[in-house]
Each structure stands twice: as C-alpha cells, then as structure tokens.
Design an enzyme around this catalytic site. Structure first.
Site, PDB file in Angstrom:
ATOM      1  N   ARG A  84       5.313  36.283  40.140  1.00 13.17           N
ATOM      2  CA  ARG A  84       5.416  36.643  38.919  1.00 13.17           C
ATOM      3  C   ARG A  84       6.132  37.865  38.615  1.00 13.17           C
ATOM      4  NH1 ARG A  84       1.485  40.614  35.883  1.00 13.17           N
ATOM      5  NH2 ARG A  84       2.080  40.435  33.951  1.00 13.17           N
ATOM      6  N   HIS A 128       7.202  43.515  29.918  1.00 12.97           N
ATOM      7  CA  HIS A 128       6.443  44.428  30.594  1.00 12.97           C
ATOM      8  C   HIS A 128       6.593  45.959  30.111  1.00 12.97           C
ATOM      9  CE1 HIS A 128       3.653  44.659  34.428  1.00 12.97           C
ATOM     10  NE2 HIS A 128       3.784  45.690  33.895  1.00 12.97           N
ATOM     11  N   GLU A 174      -0.143  43.148  29.058  1.00 11.31           N
ATOM     12  CA  GLU A 174      -1.293  44.420  28.635  1.00 11.31           C
ATOM     13  C   GLU A 174      -0.770  45.267  27.455  1.00 11.31           C
ATOM     14  OE1 GLU A 174      -2.496  45.296  33.400  1.00 11.31           O
ATOM     15  OE2 GLU A 174      -1.352  46.880  32.300  1.00 11.31           O
ATOM     16  N   ASN A 312      -5.568  40.828  34.021  1.00  7.22           N
ATOM     17  CA  ASN A 312      -5.486  41.597  35.136  1.00  7.22           C
ATOM     18  C   ASN A 312      -6.874  42.329  35.204  1.00  7.22           C
ATOM     19  OD1 ASN A 312      -2.692  40.912  34.902  1.00  7.22           O
ATOM     20  ND2 ASN A 312      -2.118  42.729  33.968  1.00  7.22           N
ATOM     21  N   TYR A 314      -8.753  45.572  37.653  1.00  5.60           N
ATOM     22  CA  TYR A 314      -8.712  46.389  38.646  1.00  5.60           C
ATOM     23  C   TYR A 314     -10.080  47.252  38.965  1.00  5.60           C
ATOM     24  CZ  TYR A 314      -3.489  45.972  38.624  1.00  5.60           C
ATOM     25  OH  TYR A 314      -2.242  45.732  38.909  1.00  5.60           O
ATOM     26  N   GLU A 365      -2.742  40.045  38.039  1.00 10.57           N
ATOM     27  CA  GLU A 365      -2.746  41.416  38.690  1.00 10.57           C
ATOM     28  C   GLU A 365      -3.931  41.863  39.122  1.00 10.57           C
ATOM     29  OE1 GLU A 365      -1.009  44.694  36.752  1.00 10.57           O
ATOM     30  OE2 GLU A 365       0.629  43.732  35.956  1.00 10.57           O
TER      31      GLU A 365
END
Length: 463
Positions: A84, A128, A174, A312, A314, A365
């Site tokens: 990606r 991005h 995002e 994504n 985290y 991600e």
C-alpha cells in the site's frame, strides 16, 4: 499469548488473506524538486523554522523515488502479497489542476509494473495529506468545493492512466488527521481554527464521493474505498458521565465519517454544527457569503457505494467524566505514548460490524514506533515483532469466530520514514534506514518475524 510466535500458527487467517506493508509518498519518496513535481503544503511547513516540527524535512526522506527497485526487492524477500502506497498529487499535477506532469505518472506506472512483476499487488491511496500548495493558496484548501472538484479530476486522470494495473484504490487516508491541519498548528497547513473541523471533514467526504463517481465511470473493474483511522475509546469507569464522554469523543473523531459514508446521514450533533451559520473563513473569493455547508445532493454523493473500508488501528484511549485521557498503569506504551492494546482491534471491528453494514475490511495500517537495538549490523526489535504477531493472532481468532470480513493486513511501515512534524526519530519500520550510512536498508528482526508468519500461512493454506 505465547512468546514463541514463529514456532506455531494461530487459527488460520483466510486462504486469500493479503499480507502487506504500507508507506506514503511524502514520507518516503524524497525528490521533492525533481521531474516536475510541484510543492505541497508540507514543503513550506517543514522548512519554516517558526513552525512546530522537528527540523527534519522530506527533501530526501528515504529516497524511495530513486531506490524503487531496491525497495521492491526487499518486499519480495519479505514475502509480501500486497503493498500500500500513496500517490503524490503535486507530482501528477504540479499546480493541483491544469497541465499533467507525465514524468510523475511514469514513476507510478513503473512502481506498479515492478510490483506486479514481483508478485505483489499494488494498493494505491490517492491522497495521504499532501495537498498541492497551489490549491491551498488559490482556494483555501479543503475549505473550498473547488478543491473537491479538483480532487475528483485528479482521481480521474490517475485511475484512467494506471487503472489497468492498479486494481485497488483508496480516495483518502485518515480524514481526521487531514482535519487536524485546519484545527491546530501541529500539522500542515496549520490554520489553527478549531471551529472548522466538521466543515473540512464534510468537504473531504464530498470529494471522496465525487472521486468515486469519476472512478466508477471510467474504470468499473477496479475496487474503490477509503481509509479511516480508529482508536478504541473506553470510559474510565462504569458511570454514565464517563460513558457519555467516551461516546461523544468517538462520534466527534470517528463515527460521523461512517454515518455519512455508509448511512448517508450525520448524527444530530454533527448536523447542528454544519447547519449553523458558517464560521468566518480565511479570505478567498469562493467562500464569501456562504450560508449553507451541506447542499442538495451532498449526502447522496458521500454515500456512494464503496468496495472496501481501510481501517488504521494503533491504540486505545481511556477517558474520564471530564473527557480527559486517563493514564492507566500497567500498560506498555510506544515512542508516541500510545498504549499497546491488540485486543482493541477485535473490539473495534466487532462494534463497527454491529453498528453498520460494513463492506469488506482491510487493516491498512497497524504498527508501533519503538526503540531498536543495532548490534553487529543486525537490528533487534523483539517488541515490535511481538506487536505485529499479536495483532495478527487477534485477526485470526476474529475471522475464525465472527462474521467480520477482514481481507488483509498492512504493517505500518515498510521502512523507518519521516513521521511528519516529528521527523525521523519515531521509528515504525520493519526495515531500518540508516540515515548515517547512505540510507542503507536492513530488515529488522520484526521484518524477519513477519516474513516467517507469511511463509507459514502460505504453507498451511497450500498456496
């Protein structure tokens, strides 16, 4: 969980599951002034000594622009089935609109061709965070519908030219972080206007919908989606006040995007803000006199059907009754101060699956900025390896026991790169980039562990 991940397999992930890594153009490419590329909003930001950043910049970054073949060889060595990456808008259209830079398109065509030759499926993100600077100066960036239309035109050009080889496209990465550049000073363009967050976000979703329509019209054979970031937000206790704060935080940061994209309507809290009088805006002609932000047909555009959702993930936050983050003891944290909480990924996906009619999902991600140990030319990072394998275990259990449709996992990041205003000190990569030795690449222990996992999955699934 066991500490000997490489010696056994968890419940099997689906046979056709994609194992990949992710990067973004601005963080790895470098070559910011080469082959006709125009500046983006991050170029002046990271060169401005008065701005809030580390002092590092992307002029060279990881030099991926010149080391493309070397980096793809590393991906092949790792056994990746997918990669990606993002496309630099200003490398394709230096002014954001108008004349096409053929050298920019040629670079991404070569990237796609070499990936396919290596047996690696390209997953491209159109945006991005790196808006062409000309569009920020001319229109006011994502506060303008003119930029939404420019984005859709850019998407049309890129997919028209590269859609024969790149079959998976995400519009945005995002939106919440793109919004941060308008509501704070820490991200480009650093507008520092907290009252404009939902207005910028609405335009981003509108641009997404416009782009989806353009892509479908020219390449109905490609898959198109969007990438959203989510963190788990839990209340600090069982009180109603804590639960309300946690819900409000989740709505304001994350779920309102899904409300628009999947349901075609925003929550009452979001509508109240967007239907109010538009706040005073930076002076550019297209914004003057505006009284409405949501126009007829907007929501129909925003909820154009998508083929996949990139997620994504985290970390996890815990909030108290005042909405403040609570520092729970006993939890490991990364260089970013983020709590390591693999099971939150399952919690998140199950909750989204319960609340929405979700399309197929890719974990686009997931990774950790952690310290590395360099010893005799080897890069040791056992904790990052464990982080990756723990999240894969969670996904394997989830896909084996629920109806959540997860089709791939992308480690962030392939290599240590420019972590935006934080510079090169925050190391997320499974490949070390030696900034003192000609940007030499070395696969870390985490990269080898990920490669072993991929090989085991391939062997067990008979691929």
């Amino acid at each position: 969980m066991s500490q000997t991940k490489s010696a056994r397999m968890p419940p099997m992930l689906p046979r056709e599951f994609k194992f990949g890594c992710a990067t973004s153009a601005y963080q790895v490419e470098g070559a910011t002034a080469e082959d006709g590329r125009g500046p983006c909003i991050w170029d002046p930001f990271l060169h401005d000594p008065s701005a809030r950043h580390s002092g590092d910049n992307a002029d060279v970054a990881c030099d991926h622009y010149h080391r493309l073949s070397e980096d793809i060889a590393i991906m092949k060595q790792l056994g990746l089935s997918a990669y990606r990456f993002s496309i630099s808008w200003s490398r394709i259209l230096p002014q954001g609109e108008g004349e096409i830079n053929e050298a920019g398109l040629a670079f991404y065509a070569r990237l796609a061709d070499e990936l396919l030759a290596a047996g690696i499926e390209p997953f491209a993100t159109l945006y991005h965070w790196d808006l062409p600077l000309a569009l920020e100066k001319k229109y006011g960036g994502w506060l303008s519908r003119d930029v939404c239309r420019a984005f859709a035109h850019y998407a049309k050009i890129v997919v028209q030219r590269l859609g024969d080889r790149i079959k998976n496209w995400a519009t945005f990465n995002e939106p919440e972080v793109i919004i941060a550049g308008y509501v704070s000073r820490g991200m480009a363009p650093a507008l520092d206007r907290p009252d404009l967050g939902f207005h910028v976000g609405h335009n981003l979703l509108l641009a997404h919908g416009l782009a989806v329509r353009e892509i479908r019209a020219i390449r109905p054979d490609v898959a198109v989606g969007i990438v959203l970031n989510f963190n788990v937000i839990d209340p600090a206790d069982k009180s109603a006040a804590c639960a309300l704060r946690a819900r409000d935080r989740f709505v304001r940061a994350y779920s309102w995007h899904l409300d628009g994209l999947l349901d075609g309507e925003y929550s009452p809290e979001v509508l109240a803000i967007l239907n109010a009088k538009v706040p005073p805006l930076p002076s550019y002609p297209q914004a003057r006199g505006r009284r409405k932000w949501i126009l007829a047909g907007d929501m129909e555009l925003i909820c154009e059907k998508i083929d996949f959702m990139g997620i994504n993930y985290y970390t996890r936050f815990v909030v108290d009754a005042a909405g403040n983050n609570v520092e729970e003891p006993g939890h490991e944290r990364t260089q970013m101060g983020w709590q390591i909480h693999p099971f939150g990924l399952a919690t998140l996906l199950e909750e989204l699956n319960r609340l929405y009619k979700m399309p197929p999902v890719y974990i686009t991600e997931n990774g950790a900025a952690l310290n590395d140990t360099v010893e005799s030319g080897q890069i040791h990072d056992a904790r990052r390896a464990q982080f990756i394998l723990d999240h894969l275990d969670v996904l394997a259990c989830l896909t084996a026991t629920t109806t959540v449709d997860v089709r791939g996992y992308f480690v962030w990041s392939l290599m240590d790169n420019l972590e935006w205003p934080l510079g090169f000190a925050k190391t997320f990569g499974i490949v070390h980039v030696d900034r003192q030795n000609n940007l030499r690449r070395t696969i870390k222990d985490s990269g080898h562990a990920y490669a072993r996992y991929i090989a085991q999955h391939k062997a067990a699934s008979g691929k």
